[in-house]
Design an enzyme around this catalytic site. Structure first.
Site, PDB file in Angstrom:
ATOM      1  N   GLU A 436       0.827  -1.221   0.000  1.00  0.00           N
ATOM      2  CA  GLU A 436       0.000   0.000   0.000  1.00  0.00           C
ATOM      3  C   GLU A 436       0.859   1.267   0.000  1.00  0.00           C
ATOM      4  O   GLU A 436       0.540   2.245   0.668  1.00  0.00           O
ATOM      5  CB  GLU A 436      -0.958   0.018   1.203  1.00  0.00           C
ATOM      6  CG  GLU A 436      -2.114  -0.952   1.108  1.00  0.00           C
ATOM      7  CD  GLU A 436      -3.000  -0.705  -0.097  1.00  0.00           C
ATOM      8  OE1 GLU A 436      -2.954   0.402  -0.666  1.00  0.00           O
ATOM      9  OE2 GLU A 436      -3.722  -1.633  -0.478  1.00  0.00           O
TER      10      GLU A 436
HETATM   11  C1  LIG Z   1       2.759  -9.658   0.562  1.00  0.00           C
HETATM   12  C2  LIG Z   1       2.413  -8.622  -0.456  1.00  0.00           C
HETATM   13  C3  LIG Z   1       1.092  -8.417  -0.792  1.00  0.00           C
HETATM   14  C4  LIG Z   1       0.748  -7.516  -1.802  1.00  0.00           C
HETATM   15  N1  LIG Z   1      -0.546  -7.418  -2.213  1.00  0.00           N
HETATM   16  C5  LIG Z   1      -0.823  -6.678  -3.316  1.00  0.00           C
HETATM   17  C6  LIG Z   1      -2.133  -6.695  -3.891  1.00  0.00           C
HETATM   18  O1  LIG Z   1      -3.036  -7.361  -3.379  1.00  0.00           O
HETATM   19  N2  LIG Z   1      -2.356  -5.972  -5.016  1.00  0.00           N
HETATM   20  C7  LIG Z   1      -1.377  -5.237  -5.607  1.00  0.00           C
HETATM   21  O2  LIG Z   1      -1.642  -4.630  -6.630  1.00  0.00           O
HETATM   22  N3  LIG Z   1      -0.124  -5.196  -5.083  1.00  0.00           N
HETATM   23  C8  LIG Z   1       0.168  -5.897  -3.961  1.00  0.00           C
HETATM   24  N4  LIG Z   1       1.446  -5.874  -3.430  1.00  0.00           N
HETATM   25  C9  LIG Z   1       2.461  -5.076  -4.097  1.00  0.00           C
HETATM   26  C10 LIG Z   1       2.974  -3.924  -3.266  1.00  0.00           C
HETATM   27  O3  LIG Z   1       2.027  -2.889  -3.232  1.00  0.00           O
HETATM   28  C11 LIG Z   1       4.314  -3.530  -3.856  1.00  0.00           C
HETATM   29  O4  LIG Z   1       5.226  -4.538  -3.485  1.00  0.00           O
HETATM   30  C12 LIG Z   1       4.793  -2.183  -3.383  1.00  0.00           C
HETATM   31  O5  LIG Z   1       3.999  -1.160  -3.924  1.00  0.00           O
HETATM   32  C13 LIG Z   1       6.250  -1.928  -3.759  1.00  0.00           C
HETATM   33  O6  LIG Z   1       6.465  -2.181  -5.107  1.00  0.00           O
HETATM   34  P1  LIG Z   1       7.693  -3.105  -5.554  1.00  0.00           P
HETATM   35  O7  LIG Z   1       7.632  -4.374  -4.800  1.00  0.00           O
HETATM   36  O8  LIG Z   1       7.707  -3.168  -7.015  1.00  0.00           O
HETATM   37  O9  LIG Z   1       8.984  -2.349  -5.019  1.00  0.00           O
HETATM   38  P2  LIG Z   1       9.672  -1.105  -5.749  1.00  0.00           P
HETATM   39  O10 LIG Z   1       8.635  -0.135  -6.167  1.00  0.00           O
HETATM   40  O11 LIG Z   1      10.633  -1.594  -6.746  1.00  0.00           O
HETATM   41  O12 LIG Z   1      10.461  -0.455  -4.516  1.00  0.00           O
HETATM   42  C14 LIG Z   1      11.727  -0.960  -4.042  1.00  0.00           C
HETATM   43  C15 LIG Z   1      12.333   0.094  -3.108  1.00  0.00           C
HETATM   44  O13 LIG Z   1      12.600   1.299  -3.847  1.00  0.00           O
HETATM   45  C16 LIG Z   1      11.944   2.402  -3.241  1.00  0.00           C
HETATM   46  N5  LIG Z   1      11.446   3.291  -4.292  1.00  0.00           N
HETATM   47  C17 LIG Z   1      10.767   2.954  -5.409  1.00  0.00           C
HETATM   48  N6  LIG Z   1      10.445   4.054  -6.116  1.00  0.00           N
HETATM   49  C18 LIG Z   1      10.918   5.099  -5.431  1.00  0.00           C
HETATM   50  C19 LIG Z   1      10.900   6.512  -5.643  1.00  0.00           C
HETATM   51  N7  LIG Z   1      10.292   7.059  -6.706  1.00  0.00           N
HETATM   52  N8  LIG Z   1      11.483   7.297  -4.721  1.00  0.00           N
HETATM   53  C20 LIG Z   1      12.056   6.774  -3.615  1.00  0.00           C
HETATM   54  N9  LIG Z   1      12.121   5.459  -3.377  1.00  0.00           N
HETATM   55  C21 LIG Z   1      11.554   4.631  -4.260  1.00  0.00           C
HETATM   56  C22 LIG Z   1      10.805   1.812  -2.443  1.00  0.00           C
HETATM   57  O14 LIG Z   1      10.436   2.660  -1.360  1.00  0.00           O
HETATM   58  C23 LIG Z   1      11.399   0.488  -1.965  1.00  0.00           C
HETATM   59  O15 LIG Z   1      12.136   0.676  -0.795  1.00  0.00           O
HETATM   60  C24 LIG Z   1       1.770  -6.745  -2.401  1.00  0.00           C
HETATM   61  C25 LIG Z   1       3.097  -6.919  -2.013  1.00  0.00           C
HETATM   62  C26 LIG Z   1       3.424  -7.854  -1.062  1.00  0.00           C
HETATM   63  C27 LIG Z   1       4.870  -8.038  -0.702  1.00  0.00           C
END
Ligand SMILES: Cc1cc2nc3c(=O)[nH]c(=O)nc-3n(C[C@H](O)[C@H](O)[C@H](O)COP(=O)(O)OP(=O)(O)OC[C@H]3O[C@@H](n4cnc5c(N)ncnc54)[C@H](O)[C@@H]3O)c2cc1C
Length: 585
Positions: A436
């Protein structure tokens, strides 16, 4: 908190809540406590150790999960806050949040299925057509269908503007969806009759970025006009993810339109556009604010339940003797007798009760926003919610983790084993700063969009609220008045530092340390929540009130001073992280 502090009973004067009173709230809270204890807490450990299995075709969950969710739906808890015309109970959000806290405390992995379904249903109630509501929302509210939020893709998590799932218009007004999603909670299972995915995808003429994303209903099984379950839609799993915690909630990688099924004789997942084209992300954000408050509450209850378990342990675990006991033959004392163990318990108490106060306060604001008669008041409440939502999501997620870690520490070696739940709660908690909107994304949202984006108006609304609490605390004199002075100074400093950041003239530098800003503002806000509670305690006597005073004292003496160092760093416009080059690591 609900009745002595947030004055929930006065909400019954508003037409929307006129049917309710203290008696109905108490009955509901008792029902939720009983259901959560009997049906959710009972399989907490089992759902952690026997995680979901995907055999290439079906996802299998332990049967207790479905049974618990069935009991939840049959108790009409899916419709707690909804309008009466929809079969809802029109319970105030603040009471509903307290009710749901029982379930997330008992078993977040199981509770998540119903919470996702309710979030999905509420989004469609706000933006779907009457026909979509009848076909998909009603069965969800009856507990027959489940719902998901299908946003993320392998390369598009924080940056949802980059999703590439495609929506191709079909001749009959529907769309065919093609693409791979990632991390989707509850994305497949055999519970209920159907799963309603809410999917973000791009239409062929979509503008680039976040303004070009549309929202579609994509059911696992097509649904006939009469509500009958039809053929399988083209949605299949590439696999499931094996998680650190919260294991009862299956986490999936669904593929839409991969050709695993051919509805109507052709590959492509049949989808139905929600609202207008290209507005999908704004509809999702509408829901995401509520979801962020929900994550904050889950973080709080995940820490709270572990705190209570460590407290029970500390009361009964004999180990060591008082520092002053010279005779080694006297019996050992329970560890709660040691000041350092009380430090760990008090820290947890100050975190979890501070966080719970913040979550309930925000829920109370949602009720104000929906039902306050005065339009100006509704605007102010909106500003407060803007600035408090990223904090209410992130602060409990961060300090809940610390609290969960302390719960393990209180149990010593036992805390590090799977014989006790505290390690599992700590693993569950680790998700909350990630989903989220990550911690870092919440920080950018708070400082960039909410505070600076409103020209400081939302922060001023918050400062004015805090000033009101400070004045009431001063009237009480004594300790509350001392805490009020400390809080007033911290708020003033936060304001100064915000101005300094705004004046840097370089957005990259202003936002480089946004996470520190989020954390400093979070501590100030939770200190305020403690002062609010202290004012409500007044001159109350007895263990409960003494406990509140001690936890407030702990927060003001041990935690609030940490803010000064964070604000000094921000004030200096520190560029350490900006200057660090990737090649230097
Ligand atoms: C158990 C679990 C359940 C989930 N359930 C759902 C679901 O039901 N539906 C759904 O759609 N998604 C779901 N998600 C996805 C979740 O919302 C994403 O994992 C989350 O938004 C982070 O995206 P990412 O994993 O691609 O990490 P990334 O976006 O790649 O982030 C990696 C790191 O980089 C940092 N970062 C990225 N962009 C920036 C920026 N612009 N500036 C500064 N820092 C940045 C982040 O803060 C983080 O520390 C779930 C994830 C998990 C792990």
């Amino acid at each position: 908190m609900l009745f002595e502090w947030l004055d929930v009973e006065t909400l019954s004067r508003r037409p929307r809540f006129a049917e309710h009173d203290r008696e109905t709230y108490d009955a509901l809270l008792a029902l939720c406590e009983r259901l959560a204890t009997d049906h959710f807490a009972t399989h907490y450990r089992k759902s952690d150790t026997e995680e979901p299995v995907f055999d290439g075709e079906q996802v299998r969950l332990i049967p207790e999960i479905g049974a618990a969710l069935d009991a939840f739906a049959k108790a009409d808890l899916l419709t707690l806050t909804l309008d009466e015309e929809l079969g809802g109970l029109q319970v105030p959000q603040v009471v509903a949040s307290a009710c749901m806290a029982w379930f997330t405390a008992a078993n977040i992995g199981t509770a998540a299925y119903s919470f996702l379904t309710v979030a999905n249903a509420k989004l469609l109630l706000a933006h779907g057509t009457p026909e979509q509501v009848e076909r998909f929302v009603q069965p969800m509210l009856e507990g027959r269908f489940f719902g998901t939020m299908t946003l993320s893709e392998p390369h598009a998590g924080s940056s949802l503007g980059d999703v590439v799932t495609r929506a191709v218009p079909a001749d009959d007004g529907t769309h065919r969806i093609f693409g791979s999603k990632m991390w989707i909670s509850g994305g497949d299972h055999e519970m209920g009759d159907n799963i309603v995915h809410l999917v973000l995808a791009k239409l062929p003429d979509a503008p680039a970025g976040s303004r070009g994303i549309s929202l579609f209903i994509v059911p696992k099984y097509l649904v006939g006009e009469d509500g009958s379950i039809g053929e399988r839609n083209d949605v299949a799993l590439a696999g499931i993810n094996h998680k650190l915690g919260s294991r009862g909630t299956v986490n999936t990688a669904p593929v839409f339109g991969g050709g695993a099924f051919t509805p109507g004789g052709a590959a492509g997942a049949v989808g139905y556009l929600v609202g207008e084209p290209h507005k999908g992300l704004s509809y999702m954000f509408h829901m995401m604010n509520a979801a962020r408050l929900g994550v904050g509450m889950s973080a709080t209850t995940t820490a709270y339940t572990a705190y209570l378990k460590s407290l029970a342990y500390a009361r009964t675990r004999p180990q060591g003797r008082p520092l002053t006991a010279a005779d080694p033959t006297v019996p050992q004392v329970p560890i709660i007798q040691h000041a350092d163990v009380r430090r760990m318990l008090l820290a947890q108490k100050s975190y979890v009760e501070g966080a719970l106060a913040l979550n309930l306060y925000c829920s109370r604001l949602l009720d104000e926003q929906a039902t306050a008669e005065d339009a100006d008041e509704r605007v102010t409440v909106g500003q407060l919610l803007d600035v408090l939502t990223p904090i209410a999501k992130s602060w409990p997620s961060q300090w809940g983790q610390e609290s969960n870690s302390l719960a393990i520490q209180v149990l010593g070696g036992s805390g590090y084993t799977r014989d006790f739940d505290v390690e599992a709660h700590w693993r569950d908690q680790r998700l909350n700063p990630i989903h989220e909107g990550t911690h870092g994304i919440q920080a950018l949202d708070l400082l960039g969009r909410k505070v600076l984006g409103s020209g400081g108006a939302s922060l001023q609304a918050l400062a004015a609220r805090i000033e009101g609490t400070v004045a009431r605390a001063r009237e009480l004199g004594g300790e509350p008045a001392d805490h009020a002075t400390a809080l007033e100074a911290a708020v003033a400093r936060l304001g100064e530092v915000t101005m300094a950041l705004a004046g840097l003239g370089d957005p990259a530098r202003t936002l480089a340390n946004a996470t520190v800003y989020l954390e400093a503002a979070g501590h100030v806000v939770v200190a305020w929540m403690w002062l609010e509670q202290l004012v409500a305690v007044g001159r109350g006597e007895g263990d409960f009130y003494e406990g509140k005073r001690a936890a407030a004292r702990y927060f003001f003496r041990w935690e609030l001073p940490k803010v000064a160092a964070m604000l000094d760093l921000l004030d200096a416009g520190d560029t350490t992280t900006l200057d660090m080059q990737p090649g230097w690591f």
